[in-house]
Design a protein around this motif. Structure first.
Motif, PDB file in Angstrom:
ATOM      1  N   PRO A 243       0.836  -1.240   0.134  1.00  0.00           N
ATOM      2  CA  PRO A 243       0.103   0.121   0.144  1.00  0.00           C
ATOM      3  C   PRO A 243       0.756   1.079  -0.009  1.00  0.00           C
ATOM      4  O   PRO A 243       1.796   1.389   0.776  1.00  0.00           O
ATOM      5  N   MET A 244       0.379   2.277  -0.614  1.00  0.00           N
ATOM      6  CA  MET A 244       1.175   3.478  -0.881  1.00  0.00           C
ATOM      7  C   MET A 244       0.101   4.491  -1.529  1.00  0.00           C
ATOM      8  O   MET A 244      -0.833   4.023  -2.278  1.00  0.00           O
ATOM      9  N   SER A 245       0.592   5.728  -1.418  1.00  0.00           N
ATOM     10  CA  SER A 245      -0.292   6.861  -2.118  1.00  0.00           C
ATOM     11  C   SER A 245       0.029   7.055  -3.376  1.00  0.00           C
ATOM     12  O   SER A 245       1.307   6.645  -3.864  1.00  0.00           O
ATOM     13  N   ILE A 246      -0.367   7.508  -4.600  1.00  0.00           N
ATOM     14  CA  ILE A 246      -0.440   7.581  -5.722  1.00  0.00           C
ATOM     15  C   ILE A 246       0.778   8.447  -6.011  1.00  0.00           C
ATOM     16  O   ILE A 246       1.625   8.475  -6.820  1.00  0.00           O
ATOM     17  N   ARG A 247       0.978   9.567  -5.237  1.00  0.00           N
ATOM     18  CA  ARG A 247       2.239  10.437  -5.051  1.00  0.00           C
ATOM     19  C   ARG A 247       3.097   9.873  -4.858  1.00  0.00           C
ATOM     20  O   ARG A 247       4.256   9.965  -5.585  1.00  0.00           O
ATOM     21  N   THR A 248       3.497   8.855  -3.717  1.00  0.00           N
ATOM     22  CA  THR A 248       4.800   8.208  -3.578  1.00  0.00           C
ATOM     23  C   THR A 248       4.970   7.313  -4.642  1.00  0.00           C
ATOM     24  O   THR A 248       6.035   7.156  -4.905  1.00  0.00           O
ATOM     25  N   LEU A 249       3.812   6.479  -5.264  1.00  0.00           N
ATOM     26  CA  LEU A 249       4.283   5.636  -6.303  1.00  0.00           C
ATOM     27  C   LEU A 249       4.899   6.329  -7.728  1.00  0.00           C
ATOM     28  O   LEU A 249       5.742   6.025  -8.165  1.00  0.00           O
ATOM     29  N   THR A 250       4.135   7.405  -7.614  1.00  0.00           N
ATOM     30  CA  THR A 250       4.947   8.206  -8.950  1.00  0.00           C
ATOM     31  C   THR A 250       6.156   8.759  -8.758  1.00  0.00           C
ATOM     32  O   THR A 250       7.041   8.690  -9.767  1.00  0.00           O
ATOM     33  N   LEU A 251       6.548   9.392  -7.417  1.00  0.00           N
ATOM     34  CA  LEU A 251       7.693   9.624  -7.096  1.00  0.00           C
ATOM     35  C   LEU A 251       8.763   8.514  -7.203  1.00  0.00           C
ATOM     36  O   LEU A 251      10.146   8.713  -7.603  1.00  0.00           O
ATOM     37  N   LEU A 252       8.337   7.278  -6.836  1.00  0.00           N
ATOM     38  CA  LEU A 252       9.374   6.066  -7.072  1.00  0.00           C
ATOM     39  C   LEU A 252       9.806   5.753  -8.344  1.00  0.00           C
ATOM     40  O   LEU A 252      10.830   5.714  -8.554  1.00  0.00           O
ATOM     41  N   PHE A 253       8.631   5.939  -9.214  1.00  0.00           N
ATOM     42  CA  PHE A 253       8.946   5.579 -10.556  1.00  0.00           C
ATOM     43  C   PHE A 253       9.885   6.804 -11.120  1.00  0.00           C
ATOM     44  O   PHE A 253      10.619   6.658 -12.197  1.00  0.00           O
ATOM     45  N   ALA A 254       9.481   8.130 -10.817  1.00  0.00           N
ATOM     46  CA  ALA A 254      10.326   8.998 -11.448  1.00  0.00           C
ATOM     47  C   ALA A 254      11.777   8.952 -11.009  1.00  0.00           C
ATOM     48  O   ALA A 254      12.692   9.132 -11.613  1.00  0.00           O
ATOM     49  N   ALA A 255      12.138   8.486  -9.691  1.00  0.00           N
ATOM     50  CA  ALA A 255      13.539   8.451  -9.315  1.00  0.00           C
ATOM     51  C   ALA A 255      13.978   7.409  -9.956  1.00  0.00           C
ATOM     52  O   ALA A 255      15.362   7.587 -10.445  1.00  0.00           O
ATOM     53  N   PHE A 256      13.422   6.277 -10.160  1.00  0.00           N
ATOM     54  CA  PHE A 256      14.036   5.225 -10.842  1.00  0.00           C
ATOM     55  C   PHE A 256      14.231   5.634 -12.283  1.00  0.00           C
ATOM     56  O   PHE A 256      15.369   5.528 -12.968  1.00  0.00           O
TER      57      PHE A 256
END
Length: 318
Positions: A243-256
């Protein structure tokens, strides 16, 4: 138990708005009570409330008054997009139309094209030098082939590539489509997908690489970027259990994607990370522009009536 997106009240039996996907209590369940963006569509009587029945009587007169204004091109062709027309189904359903197009294009790529003598590119061969690649992929060999700018958005490199992108589009696409409307959603999806592919090809041309890109991941990253701004607390499950927020998920993909682009020049394991970043930037920009006009978005994805549910993750963009 869920929380109302307007007043924050805990509600045992919440209401899910079918227009915007939000969760509301009994006091705010009506679209007019929570500032639903779907209300904008109701300001078009000819598109929503007018079935066209009265116009068929007396040559379009209504009690002595004739409708004024020019008819759209679709109306002249008999393709009225209002409730009574054959295109009415696509109102608020363009996400599923795009999913269907992706599946059809995939079938053409790997079933029908070979039947008509269009050979699939073999290992080690640049798709841009083959007929198949010149039809379905946007390449550095022939970036001037304008049709590939759009076709490549709906084409995919493998069943897994298609599956991951389809899952992400199925879960996230309807949320953005309900927020902005079908026409703007279509423009966002196509334009961001095209610009993502062109961005990756542009970087490759500058660095002297030869690449061929295809897939909807750039457009999907734009969708996630919009949601990260308009619905930052939307809860999703990464890989269906984290579980995570869409903002956190998006930041993770952006960082990668940033890490992969800096370390490998944009292509890592067949994934065009600069295309991901291009789509994400477009989505963040567009989400910032519209966030004050659409109200608060949903806080969770729901399975069953009221909205799609479950997490996705953007698939591969090759």
């Amino acid at each position: 138990m869920a929380t109302c997106d307007v007043c924050g009240k805990d509600e045992n039996m919440p209401y899910n708005c079918r227009h915007c996907g939000g969760t509301y209590c009994g006091d705010h369940r009506l679209p007019e009570n929570h500032g639903c963006p779907g209300l904008e569509n109701w300001n078009d009587p000819s598109g929503v409330f007018d079935s066209g029945f009265d116009d068929s009587i007396g040559g379009g007169d209504r009690g002595g008054f004739r409708r004024t204004g020019s008819r759209s091109v679709l109306d002249r062709l008999g393709l009225d997009a209002g409730p009574g027309g054959p295109l009415s189904y696509f109102r608020n359903n363009l996400t599923y139309l795009f999913l269907a197009i992706m599946v059809v294009v995939f079938g053409i790529q790997y079933v029908f094209a070979p039947l008509f003598g269009v050979r699939l590119p073999s290992a080690g061969v640049n798709p841009g030098t083959t007929t198949w690649g010149q039809i379905f992929t946007l390449t550095t060999v022939h970036p001037e082939y304008v049709w590939t700018w759009i076709v490549s958005v709906f084409a995919h490199g493998s069943p897994a590539h298609l599956l991951f992108n389809a899952i992400a589009l199925y879960f996230f696409g309807p949320l953005v489509e309900r927020q902005v409307g079908s026409r703007k959603f279509a423009a966002l999806f196509v334009v961001s997908g095209v610009l993502a592919g062109l961005g990756q090809v542009g970087v490759a041309l500058v660095t002297g690489e030869q690449v061929a890109v295809l897939g909807a991941s750039g457009a999907i990253m734009a969708i996630m970027g919009v949601l990260a701004i308009t619905s930052p607390r939307l809860k999703v499950l990464l890989f269906f259990f984290i579980p995570m927020s869409i903002r956190t998920l998006t930041l993770l993909f952006a960082a990668f994607s940033i890490f992969a682009f800096v370390s490998d020049g944009g292509i890592l394991d067949g994934v065009a990370h600069f295309a991901h970043l291009t789509g994400l930037v477009i989505g963040l920009w567009y989400g910032t522009r519209i966030k004050d006009r659409i109200g608060r978005g949903p806080r969770q994805l729901n399975i069953g009536p009221g909205g799609p549910g479950g997490p996705g993750g953007p698939g591969r963009f090759r």
